[in-house]
Write a protein that holds these residues in place. Structure first.
Motif, PDB file in Angstrom:
ATOM      1  N   MET A   1    -103.007  46.236  24.259  1.00 31.20           N
ATOM      2  CA  MET A   1    -102.551  46.180  25.642  1.00 31.20           C
ATOM      3  C   MET A   1    -101.189  45.517  25.755  1.00 31.20           C
ATOM      4  SD  MET A   1    -103.791  47.339  28.416  1.00 31.20           S
ATOM      5  CE  MET A   1    -104.054  47.170  30.134  1.00 31.20           C
ATOM      6  N   GLN A   2    -100.969  44.465  24.976  1.00 35.54           N
ATOM      7  CA  GLN A   2     -99.709  43.728  25.055  1.00 35.54           C
ATOM      8  C   GLN A   2     -98.524  44.595  24.659  1.00 35.54           C
ATOM      9  OE1 GLN A   2     -99.005  40.550  26.060  1.00 35.54           O
ATOM     10  NE2 GLN A   2    -101.068  40.505  26.878  1.00 35.54           N
ATOM     11  N   SER A   3     -98.701  45.511  23.702  1.00 38.26           N
ATOM     12  CA  SER A   3     -97.591  46.320  23.215  1.00 38.26           C
ATOM     13  C   SER A   3     -97.040  47.255  24.278  1.00 38.26           C
ATOM     14  CB  SER A   3     -98.035  47.138  21.998  1.00 38.26           C
ATOM     15  OG  SER A   3     -99.085  48.010  22.347  1.00 38.26           O
ATOM     16  N   PHE A   4     -97.820  47.517  25.336  1.00 38.42           N
ATOM     17  CA  PHE A   4     -97.372  48.408  26.405  1.00 38.42           C
ATOM     18  C   PHE A   4     -96.806  47.648  27.594  1.00 38.42           C
ATOM     19  CE2 PHE A   4    -100.283  51.241  24.178  1.00 38.42           C
ATOM     20  CZ  PHE A   4     -99.569  52.430  24.174  1.00 38.42           C
ATOM     21  N   GLU A   5     -96.857  46.322  27.563  1.00 37.86           N
ATOM     22  CA  GLU A   5     -96.499  45.559  28.752  1.00 37.86           C
ATOM     23  C   GLU A   5     -95.053  45.810  29.179  1.00 37.86           C
ATOM     24  OE1 GLU A   5     -96.448  40.942  30.341  1.00 37.86           O
ATOM     25  OE2 GLU A   5     -97.386  41.439  28.425  1.00 37.86           O
ATOM     26  N   TYR A   7     -93.229  48.459  28.773  1.00 40.55           N
ATOM     27  CA  TYR A   7     -93.093  49.786  29.374  1.00 40.55           C
ATOM     28  C   TYR A   7     -93.756  49.846  30.749  1.00 40.55           C
ATOM     29  CZ  TYR A   7     -92.041  50.612  24.500  1.00 40.55           C
ATOM     30  OH  TYR A   7     -91.503  50.534  23.248  1.00 40.55           O
ATOM     31  N   GLN A   8     -94.856  49.118  30.867  1.00 35.39           N
ATOM     32  CA  GLN A   8     -95.544  49.083  32.159  1.00 35.39           C
ATOM     33  C   GLN A   8     -94.648  48.469  33.232  1.00 35.39           C
ATOM     34  OE1 GLN A   8     -98.955  46.868  30.937  1.00 35.39           O
ATOM     35  NE2 GLN A   8    -100.127  48.665  30.337  1.00 35.39           N
ATOM     36  N   LYS A   9     -94.008  47.342  32.878  1.00 39.14           N
ATOM     37  CA  LYS A   9     -93.137  46.670  33.842  1.00 39.14           C
ATOM     38  C   LYS A   9     -91.950  47.555  34.223  1.00 39.14           C
ATOM     39  CE  LYS A   9     -94.253  41.905  32.500  1.00 39.14           C
ATOM     40  NZ  LYS A   9     -93.721  40.648  31.944  1.00 39.14           N
ATOM     41  N   LEU A  10     -91.363  48.209  33.230  1.00 41.10           N
ATOM     42  CA  LEU A  10     -90.230  49.091  33.494  1.00 41.10           C
ATOM     43  C   LEU A  10     -90.650  50.259  34.384  1.00 41.10           C
ATOM     44  CD1 LEU A  10     -87.298  49.911  32.977  1.00 41.10           C
ATOM     45  CD2 LEU A  10     -88.088  51.081  30.888  1.00 41.10           C
ATOM     46  N   PHE A  11     -91.768  50.843  34.061  1.00 43.30           N
ATOM     47  CA  PHE A  11     -92.273  51.988  34.821  1.00 43.30           C
ATOM     48  C   PHE A  11     -92.555  51.597  36.276  1.00 43.30           C
ATOM     49  CE2 PHE A  11     -96.189  54.196  36.281  1.00 43.30           C
ATOM     50  CZ  PHE A  11     -95.634  55.445  36.489  1.00 43.30           C
ATOM     51  N   LEU A  12     -93.250  50.470  36.474  1.00 40.37           N
ATOM     52  CA  LEU A  12     -93.601  50.034  37.821  1.00 40.37           C
ATOM     53  C   LEU A  12     -92.358  49.663  38.625  1.00 40.37           C
ATOM     54  CD1 LEU A  12     -96.747  47.948  36.864  1.00 40.37           C
ATOM     55  CD2 LEU A  12     -96.718  50.125  38.084  1.00 40.37           C
ATOM     56  N   THR A  43     -97.279  59.572  33.097  1.00 39.94           N
ATOM     57  CA  THR A  43     -96.711  58.375  32.477  1.00 39.94           C
ATOM     58  C   THR A  43     -97.694  57.216  32.503  1.00 39.94           C
ATOM     59  OG1 THR A  43     -94.511  59.088  33.174  1.00 39.94           O
ATOM     60  CG2 THR A  43     -94.754  56.796  32.484  1.00 39.94           C
ATOM     61  N   ALA A  44     -98.344  56.999  33.645  1.00 46.38           N
ATOM     62  CA  ALA A  44     -99.281  55.879  33.762  1.00 46.38           C
ATOM     63  C   ALA A  44    -100.411  55.997  32.756  1.00 46.38           C
ATOM     64  CB  ALA A  44     -99.827  55.807  35.188  1.00 46.38           C
ATOM     65  N   ALA A  45    -100.889  57.201  32.561  1.00 45.79           N
ATOM     66  CA  ALA A  45    -101.973  57.394  31.591  1.00 45.79           C
ATOM     67  C   ALA A  45    -101.493  57.092  30.174  1.00 45.79           C
ATOM     68  CB  ALA A  45    -102.498  58.826  31.680  1.00 45.79           C
ATOM     69  N   SER A  46    -100.247  57.393  29.899  1.00 47.48           N
ATOM     70  CA  SER A  46     -99.708  57.209  28.549  1.00 47.48           C
ATOM     71  C   SER A  46     -99.456  55.747  28.212  1.00 47.48           C
ATOM     72  CB  SER A  46     -98.393  57.994  28.404  1.00 47.48           C
ATOM     73  OG  SER A  46     -98.601  59.365  28.645  1.00 47.48           O
ATOM     74  N   ILE A  47     -99.229  54.909  29.228  1.00 54.50           N
ATOM     75  CA  ILE A  47     -98.919  53.496  28.958  1.00 54.50           C
ATOM     76  C   ILE A  47    -100.068  52.585  29.399  1.00 54.50           C
ATOM     77  CG2 ILE A  47     -96.432  53.861  29.064  1.00 54.50           C
ATOM     78  CD1 ILE A  47     -96.440  52.766  31.897  1.00 54.50           C
ATOM     79  N   GLN A  48    -101.273  53.157  29.398  1.00 52.19           N
ATOM     80  CA  GLN A  48    -102.501  52.397  29.646  1.00 52.19           C
ATOM     81  C   GLN A  48    -102.541  51.761  31.041  1.00 52.19           C
ATOM     82  OE1 GLN A  48    -103.652  49.792  26.442  1.00 52.19           O
ATOM     83  NE2 GLN A  48    -103.407  51.376  24.877  1.00 52.19           N
ATOM     84  N   LEU A  49    -102.225  52.586  32.034  1.00 53.92           N
ATOM     85  CA  LEU A  49    -102.468  52.244  33.431  1.00 53.92           C
ATOM     86  C   LEU A  49    -103.363  53.340  34.029  1.00 53.92           C
ATOM     87  CD1 LEU A  49     -98.926  51.072  34.646  1.00 53.92           C
ATOM     88  CD2 LEU A  49    -100.917  49.637  34.158  1.00 53.92           C
ATOM     89  N   PRO A  50    -104.594  53.455  33.540  1.00 52.89           N
ATOM     90  CA  PRO A  50    -105.458  54.578  33.920  1.00 52.89           C
ATOM     91  C   PRO A  50    -105.803  54.626  35.407  1.00 52.89           C
ATOM     92  CG  PRO A  50    -106.720  52.880  32.766  1.00 52.89           C
ATOM     93  CD  PRO A  50    -105.276  52.506  32.629  1.00 52.89           C
TER      94      PRO A  50
END
Length: 546
Positions: A1-5, A7-12, A43-50
């Protein structure tokens, strides 16, 4: 989960920027909204934001990817509210908390769902984090419309409403859901910045269960919610559980099928439904008595419960009939499971004094599909398959097949289903006559006859009626309903008789069944359920004079 953080922040952040640019424009084209949602979903599905991906997919159903229609901010902001909320909650967060261990409820219980209606995003964020860390599933709404939609679509286990909202106060929202919430035992908690005794008194004069002033002590609050949910669960179990077999009862079945129907139409999550009927059970009661018969029913229920998954439901449908609902399973897999249950039950040796005997059951199985418009039709399908299994030798599991289970009748052979309503209440007679006259029974027409007492019914000639159903009130002027039933059974074993009774005493119902009633319904009753039972019974061994 940490490895996607990262990308998650950038995406959001990018999602937030997109919304900001739209807010500066007079309108947004519908196809642009669709493209945005499509991007969020993938994108959300790919970066573990299901959850965000799932919300985007749901909203996509409401827009046309080719439309150039103009959406003003009021329209698109309401549509995209779930996306906004998820973006606001997750932006800049350390999401690793989701991997923490949280207290869970018993395996057989679903994760409790709490709906909260609140305008303050900071509080929503704080509430969601605290409650999800304790194992709750949180539904969030910042507007009245979304809250009402979630309440009726998702049927949460508990509702939290802030008293101070933008357009209405929380008690006005409570009034809109009060009837439904009370009927299904959903606790409602009002929270407020105003902790005055005057407001508390006002809240407790409504159907709200609790009033909690802000700031909320979440340690106390989570304990309170757990207490309320356990209490409601205990009440629901008493109301929806058959006392003898510990299986669910018809009350639970109706709510269960409605929930399964909503889930199917929303997510296309299919499920299978099977009706099980003990073979030759009447011989057990006649030969060994009802006490032994009850022991057999308990043992069958134990086999069914031991052989099903936590997500499956076992319901005692009536008498010696059980229904098993199995989600996310194919017909072939369900048939194999039911076959294993059948073999386990057949291996049980029942004893009475010096006698030993074994029993089997016959099961009819069907699967939810898009052609099923009403849940009662699903029960009818399973029962038709059950009937075919009975005719082919009993002790079988049969899958419903439309071309084999629905009778093919030409226009020349078309016959009437006669339904006689015997009730001294003129309103009941009128309601049932109007509803039943419109009932469809495959290729048969329906003709309804109404009688205000048993004598007038018995004087009428019923001998030529091919399929005949009698809805017989238990208490009538002159001859009692049980006396009328006895007269019917003296010369007619084929007519279907359903007792309509206000008698709650078990001995009265048992007496009616012993005399020869095929089924009973206690007043008040659902006409839809009555229609379903009539359809089932007239297709079975009763009601088909040849």
């Amino acid at each position: 989960m940490q490895s996607f953080e990262k990308y998650q922040k950038l995406f959001l952040t990018n999602v937030s920027k997109k919304i900001e640019t739209w807010q500066e424009r007079p309108f947004v084209e519908e196809k642009e909204i669709y493209k945005f949602l499509h991007s969020v979903k993938g994108t959300a599905a790919s970066i573990q934001l299901p959850e965000l991906s799932s919300e985007a997919e749901k909203v996509m159903d409401h827009v046309n990817q080719a439309s150039t229609a103009s959406w003003q901010e009021g329209s698109w902001s309401e549509l995209l509210q779930p996306i906004f909320l998820h973006a606001a909650f997750n932006k800049g967060l350390d999401l690793s908390w989701k991997a923490q261990e949280v207290p869970v409820f018993q395996k057989e219980e679903k994760q409790p769902t709490i709906l909260i209606l609140e305008n303050n995003l900071d509080f929503l964020h704080h509430f969601r984090n605290n409650m999800e860390s304790h194992g709750y599933n949180i539904l969030i709404a910042a507007t009245e419309e979304r809250a009402l939609n979630l309440f009726y679509d998702e049927t949460p286990d508990l509702v939290v409403i802030d008293f101070y909202l933008e357009n209405k106060n929380g008690l006005e929202i409570l009034e809109e859901i009060s009837t439904q919430a009370t009927s299904i035992l959903t606790p409602v908690i009002i929270i407020s910045e105003d902790g005055s005794s005057e407001l508390a008194k006002k809240v407790y004069e409504t159907s709200a269960l609790d009033f909690i002033p802000k700031p909320i002590d979440f340690e106390v609050f989570t304990t309170l919610i757990r207490n309320r949910l356990l209490h409601v669960r205990s009440l629901k179990k008493q109301i929806t559980t058959d006392k003898l077999t510990k299986a669910y009862n018809r009350t639970y079945l109706q709510d269960l099928l409605e929930r399964k129907k909503r889930t199917f139409h929303r997510n296309e999550e299919t499920f299978c439904l099977a009706i099980l009927d003990l073979d030759d059970f009447k011989n057990v009661n006649d030969s060994y008595g009802h006490t032994v018969g009850d022991e057999v029913l308990v043992q069958l229920s134990e086999v069914l419960h031991a052989s099903t998954r936590p997500e499956d439901s076992v319901i005692r449908y009536g008498g010696e009939e059980f229904i098993v609902v199995m989600p996310v399973i194919s017909r072939t897999q369900a048939k194999r499971r039911l076959g294993n249950m059948l073999e386990k039950f057949k291996s049980i040796v029942h004893t009475y004094k010096n006698y030993e005997f074994s029993l089997s059951f016959t099961a009819g199985l069907t699967e939810m599909n898009k052609s099923v418009s009403k849940m009662e039709d699903l029960i009818v399908q399973a029962d038709l398959a059950l009937y075919r299994g009975k005719r082919s030798g009993k002790g079988t599991v049969t899958i419903y097949e439309q071309n084999r289970d629905i009778p093919k009748v030409s226009n020349a052979e078309k016959k009437l289903v006669h339904i006689s309503v015997v009730d001294d209440d003129s309103i009941i007679r009128e309601i049932l006559s109007d509803r039943l006259q419109t009932m469809s029974y495959f290729d048969h027409s329906v003709q309804v006859h109404a009688y205000k007492d048993g004598e007038s019914f018995l004087k009428d000639d019923h001998d030529g009626k091919y399929k005949h159903v009698v809805l017989l009130d238990g208490v009538l002027p002159g001859m009692d309903g049980l006396e009328v039933l006895s007269q019917i059974r003296c010369h007619d074993q084929e007519t279907v008789v359903i007792m309509l009774t206000g008698r709650q005493k078990g001995k009265d119902i048992i007496k009616a069944l012993n005399i020869g009633a095929d089924d009973y319904m206690t007043k008040p009753f659902s006409t839809d359920e009555l229609v379903a039972r009539i359809r089932r019974l007239i297709q079975r061994h009763k009601g088909g004079k040849r």
